[in-house]
Motif scaffolding. Structure first.
Motif, PDB file in Angstrom:
ATOM      1  N   UNK A   1      23.198   3.109 -25.875  1.00  0.00           N
ATOM      2  CA  UNK A   1      22.260   3.719 -24.939  1.00  0.00           C
ATOM      3  C   UNK A   1      20.831   3.323 -25.274  1.00  0.00           C
ATOM      4  N   UNK A   2      20.057   3.059 -24.242  1.00  0.00           N
ATOM      5  CA  UNK A   2      18.641   2.741 -24.417  1.00  0.00           C
ATOM      6  C   UNK A   2      17.811   4.001 -24.291  1.00  0.00           C
ATOM      7  N   UNK A   3      16.570   3.942 -24.806  1.00  0.00           N
ATOM      8  CA  UNK A   3      15.662   5.074 -24.715  1.00  0.00           C
ATOM      9  C   UNK A   3      14.943   5.017 -23.373  1.00  0.00           C
ATOM     10  N   UNK A   4      15.669   5.323 -22.304  1.00  0.00           N
ATOM     11  CA  UNK A   4      15.096   5.315 -20.968  1.00  0.00           C
ATOM     12  C   UNK A   4      15.001   6.737 -20.434  1.00  0.00           C
ATOM     13  N   UNK A   5      14.000   6.957 -19.576  1.00  0.00           N
ATOM     14  CA  UNK A   5      13.774   8.289 -19.046  1.00  0.00           C
ATOM     15  C   UNK A   5      13.851   8.243 -17.526  1.00  0.00           C
ATOM     16  N   UNK A   6      14.341   9.303 -16.907  1.00  0.00           N
ATOM     17  CA  UNK A   6      14.390   9.342 -15.432  1.00  0.00           C
ATOM     18  C   UNK A   6      12.992   9.571 -14.859  1.00  0.00           C
ATOM     19  N   UNK A   7      12.651   8.812 -13.819  1.00  0.00           N
ATOM     20  CA  UNK A   7      11.327   8.905 -13.202  1.00  0.00           C
ATOM     21  C   UNK A   7      11.504   9.146 -11.714  1.00  0.00           C
ATOM     22  N   UNK A   8      10.801  10.132 -11.204  1.00  0.00           N
ATOM     23  CA  UNK A   8      10.777  10.362  -9.760  1.00  0.00           C
ATOM     24  C   UNK A   8       9.526   9.737  -9.146  1.00  0.00           C
ATOM     25  N   UNK A   9       9.602   9.401  -7.883  1.00  0.00           N
ATOM     26  CA  UNK A   9       8.456   8.786  -7.206  1.00  0.00           C
ATOM     27  C   UNK A   9       8.267   9.415  -5.841  1.00  0.00           C
ATOM     28  N   UNK A  10       7.019   9.719  -5.528  1.00  0.00           N
ATOM     29  CA  UNK A  10       6.691  10.288  -4.220  1.00  0.00           C
ATOM     30  C   UNK A  10       5.406   9.658  -3.711  1.00  0.00           C
ATOM     31  N   UNK A  11       5.283   9.571  -2.405  1.00  0.00           N
ATOM     32  CA  UNK A  11       4.115   8.960  -1.787  1.00  0.00           C
ATOM     33  C   UNK A  11       3.112  10.040  -1.399  1.00  0.00           C
ATOM     34  N   UNK A  12       1.850   9.848  -1.805  1.00  0.00           N
ATOM     35  CA  UNK A  12       0.796  10.781  -1.424  1.00  0.00           C
ATOM     36  C   UNK A  12      -0.309   9.997  -0.713  1.00  0.00           C
ATOM     37  N   UNK A  13      -1.072  10.685   0.100  1.00  0.00           N
ATOM     38  CA  UNK A  13      -2.151  10.083   0.866  1.00  0.00           C
ATOM     39  C   UNK A  13      -3.476  10.672   0.405  1.00  0.00           C
ATOM     40  N   UNK A  14      -4.424   9.790   0.056  1.00  0.00           N
ATOM     41  CA  UNK A  14      -5.761  10.202  -0.364  1.00  0.00           C
ATOM     42  C   UNK A  14      -6.735   9.825   0.739  1.00  0.00           C
ATOM     43  N   UNK A  15      -7.451  10.805   1.270  1.00  0.00           N
ATOM     44  CA  UNK A  15      -8.440  10.551   2.308  1.00  0.00           C
ATOM     45  C   UNK A  15      -9.732  10.018   1.688  1.00  0.00           C
ATOM     46  N   UNK A  16     -10.491   9.268   2.494  1.00  0.00           N
ATOM     47  CA  UNK A  16     -11.805   8.842   2.013  1.00  0.00           C
ATOM     48  C   UNK A  16     -12.680  10.069   1.790  1.00  0.00           C
ATOM     49  N   UNK A  17     -13.682   9.947   0.920  1.00  0.00           N
ATOM     50  CA  UNK A  17     -14.407  11.122   0.457  1.00  0.00           C
ATOM     51  C   UNK A  17     -15.124  11.871   1.571  1.00  0.00           C
ATOM     52  N   UNK A  18     -15.749  11.140   2.513  1.00  0.00           N
ATOM     53  CA  UNK A  18     -16.438  11.862   3.595  1.00  0.00           C
ATOM     54  C   UNK A  18     -15.573  11.977   4.847  1.00  0.00           C
ATOM     55  N   UNK A  19     -14.415  11.299   4.854  1.00  0.00           N
ATOM     56  CA  UNK A  19     -13.451  11.397   5.955  1.00  0.00           C
ATOM     57  C   UNK A  19     -14.088  11.090   7.310  1.00  0.00           C
ATOM     58  N   UNK A  20     -15.006  10.117   7.343  1.00  0.00           N
ATOM     59  CA  UNK A  20     -15.673   9.725   8.576  1.00  0.00           C
ATOM     60  C   UNK A  20     -15.310   8.295   8.939  1.00  0.00           C
ATOM     61  N   UNK A  21     -15.690   7.886  10.147  1.00  0.00           N
ATOM     62  CA  UNK A  21     -15.541   6.486  10.530  1.00  0.00           C
ATOM     63  C   UNK A  21     -16.572   5.642   9.784  1.00  0.00           C
ATOM     64  N   UNK A  22     -16.221   4.376   9.553  1.00  0.00           N
ATOM     65  CA  UNK A  22     -17.108   3.475   8.820  1.00  0.00           C
ATOM     66  C   UNK A  22     -17.331   2.194   9.619  1.00  0.00           C
ATOM     67  N   UNK A  23     -18.518   1.622   9.443  1.00  0.00           N
ATOM     68  CA  UNK A  23     -18.871   0.377  10.117  1.00  0.00           C
ATOM     69  C   UNK A  23     -19.356  -0.644   9.084  1.00  0.00           C
ATOM     70  N   UNK A  24     -19.777  -1.811   9.560  1.00  0.00           N
ATOM     71  CA  UNK A  24     -20.146  -2.928   8.681  1.00  0.00           C
ATOM     72  C   UNK A  24     -21.236  -2.531   7.694  1.00  0.00           C
ATOM     73  N   UNK A  25     -21.096  -2.992   6.449  1.00  0.00           N
ATOM     74  CA  UNK A  25     -22.099  -2.777   5.418  1.00  0.00           C
ATOM     75  C   UNK A  25     -22.019  -1.446   4.706  1.00  0.00           C
TER      76      UNK A  25
END
Length: 588
Positions: free
Chosen positions: A9-33
């Protein structure tokens, strides 16, 4: 050497994975620059960085100037919108920063590509691929900016008759992988030890983001554009003499798949002229020495402006496209079978104003769920004075400017990387041009011409992204008090745009491989020119600290350089993070 038993047996551990969504800090629309900022919270504890994606909606708009179809870059799609990117801890410790990020990605995507990868990027990243349903049949290169049927940025024409001047742009959804060292690393990243990660992206200016379709452009293989048929609607090819009055043109349906309105790349409200592809002549330096143009007499600028488009059989039996313009007389050259339409929406004008808006900006992160025992053991080790080392492959950009008037150039590279792998030097066009000129490739850097095929000349529409070989004759590096390689790398054949200089490609392939860029294609060796040097091979590294690095370039051929250049010299190196308690240091 002992062989591990199947039952051990190897020293392996079970790992779970889940997807999360991070919003941009001001959560506004952005344009060039503007700057987009995300904070991946420390509460995520562990993430799989390689499966992190930037997701957003892209909307293009033309606010002034003639109507025309626009899209983002065909090869890198939404990646063109990110000019610079940096990754930091929450406390502000800079972990890595890539200046000229979209230039680096253009290099990656141009050399690490095949048809399958192009298709995948077209589905997720907003790039476009060659569409054979609207493909050319005049012998020109297959380019990726011809799709007016399934383009993600504007709607296809579904009617058989239209006079609407409304723009047809639609919202494009893009999902972009982040090509930084941390976010392309396959090792788990412990955000719990850095109090999370902060990702900042600086958006590119409008002038460098948009592209016209190649099938309306005089500077992108003009032979692929719509061909003149006649003015009476019959199925036979006819000519039109200069000075004749007309308000209607019919398009040759057998040329370049222009047999229906949905295949026709022009829009109502778009301005155009005619040019004879047979006499379209280019000098070795890329200057147009002859162009027989047919324009509209008595109209400001001489432009024909499309008032109506119709799919019809006319007075014949074959389906064709009818182009209706304001009544006027033909000025300049006669129209014949070799006359092709080209859009003037981007030429003779600075009136075209196009913008983009990003909305619904999100960072999709894969959070890993480690067992409590593993986390407790890690924290005990850190509290007892332990140090965690986290290595990843990153890029540092050293920038230099050179003038077209220089014939012999020495670039001093102040490299300070202790574990360098290779150098990629990309000489981009630094000429200041307007948005219309960049968008329509109007007299930009001349790339190539097939002397056998009429109307096959190609200018760059990716100013600032592509490298320009520009009549380079040879190059050589000088470091560690030695010339590297020991003989000059001859580039005359590639530089003069007539053939291939083999040794330069060998050097480039080694350097790309050491930068972890799989070389699957050299198709753009002369359109996105890169000078590369591998500083080590295999798993090796090279300490550049305390050494003088010089790149020696000679532009001493019969034709001088044509454009000023901004050299983006990316040093690919292994960067390390040392995490000890609350202290985080970066080892370059």
């Amino acid at each position: 050497m002992p062989v591990k038993s199947f039952w051990e047996s190897d020293n392996k551990i079970p790992i779970g994975q889940s997807s999360i969504v991070v919003q941009s800090e001001n959560n506004l629309d952005h344009t060039a620059g503007q700057k987009v900022r995300f904070h991946i919270p420390g509460g995520t504890e562990f993430i799989n960085p390689k499966e992190t994606y930037f997701r957003c909606d892209v909307d293009i708009a033309i606010t002034a100037g003639a109507k025309t179809n626009l899209q983002l870059d065909a090869d890198i799609g939404g990646q063109v919108l990110i000019r610079d990117i940096r990754v930091m801890t929450k406390s502000g410790t800079l972990l890595e920063e890539i200046q000229g990020y979209n230039t680096l990605v253009a290099c990656m995507y141009d050399y690490d590509t095949n048809e399958n990868m192009k298709g995948k990027r077209g589905l997720t990243e907003g790039s476009t691929t060659y569409n054979p349903l609207v493909g050319g049949n005049r012998g020109c290169l297959k380019l990726n900016q011809n799709d007016c049927l399934t383009n993600p940025y504007f709607k296809r024409e579904t009617s058989t008759n239209t006079s609407s001047t409304a723009t047809a742009f639609k919202t494009a959804k893009v999902l972009l992988p982040l090509h930084t060292g941390i976010f392309q690393n396959d090792k788990v990243f412990p955000t719990m030890l850095t109090d999370g990660l902060v990702v900042e992206m600086v958006l590119e200016e409008n002038a460098r983001c948009f592209r016209q379709l190649d099938t309306v452009n005089k500077y992108r293989n003009v032979a692929n554009n719509p061909h003149f048929l006649n003015t009476d609607g019959s199925d036979d090819q006819d000519a039109m003499a200069s000075g004749s009055d007309t308000s209607v043109f019919y398009i040759n349906a057998s040329a370049n798949s222009m047999n229906s309105l949905e295949n026709f790349p022009f829009r109502v409200g778009e301005s155009f002229k005619w040019v004879d592809k047979a006499t379209f002549d280019i000098s070795a330096s890329g200057n147009i020495t002859r162009e027989d143009i047919s324009s509209a007499s008595g109209v400001a600028g001489g432009h024909f402006v499309i008032e109506e488009l119709e799919q019809t059989v006319g007075t014949g039996s074959n389906q064709k496209v009818k182009v209706t313009v304001a009544s006027g007389s033909l000025s300049g050259s006669d129209l014949s079978a070799t006359s092709v339409m080209w859009s003037t929406a981007c030429e003779y004008t600075t009136d075209l104003v196009a913008t983009y808006t990003l909305s619904n900006l999100e960072l999709v992160v894969q959070q890993l769920d480690m067992p409590d025992g593993y986390k407790s053991s890690l924290m005990r080790s850190m509290k007892s004075g332990g140090t965690m080392m986290y290595d990843f492959l990153s890029y540092s950009n050293y920038r230099f400017s050179t003038l077209a008037s220089e014939s012999v150039i020495n670039l001093r590279l102040p490299l300070q990387n202790s574990r360098a792998k290779s150098i990629l030097c990309i000489p981009t066009d630094a000429t200041t041009r307007s948005l219309p000129a960049n968008t329509g490739a109007v007299e930009t850097y001349f790339q190539s011409q097939d002397e056998v095929v009429e109307g096959s000349a190609l200018w760059s529409d990716r100013v600032g992204l592509e490298g320009c070989v520009d009549f380079l004759q040879n190059y050589q590096f000088l470091y560690d008090n030695r010339l590297q390689p020991n003989r000059k790398v001859e580039m005359a054949k590639t530089g003069d745009k007539v053939s291939i200089s083999q040794q330069g490609l060998i050097e480039l392939e080694k350097s790309l491989a050491m930068a972890s860029i799989d070389v699957r294609s050299f198709r753009k060796y002369n359109r996105n020119f890169v000078i590369g040097r591998a500083l080590a091979l295999g798993e090796g590294v090279y300490d550049t600290r305390g050494r003088d690095f010089t790149l020696q370039l000679e532009y001493t051929g019969s034709v001088p350089q044509q454009v000023n250049k901004l050299w983006n010299c990316f040093c690919c190196h292994i960067r390390g993070l040392q995490i000890s308690g609350e202290n985080i240091s970066v080892v370059l």
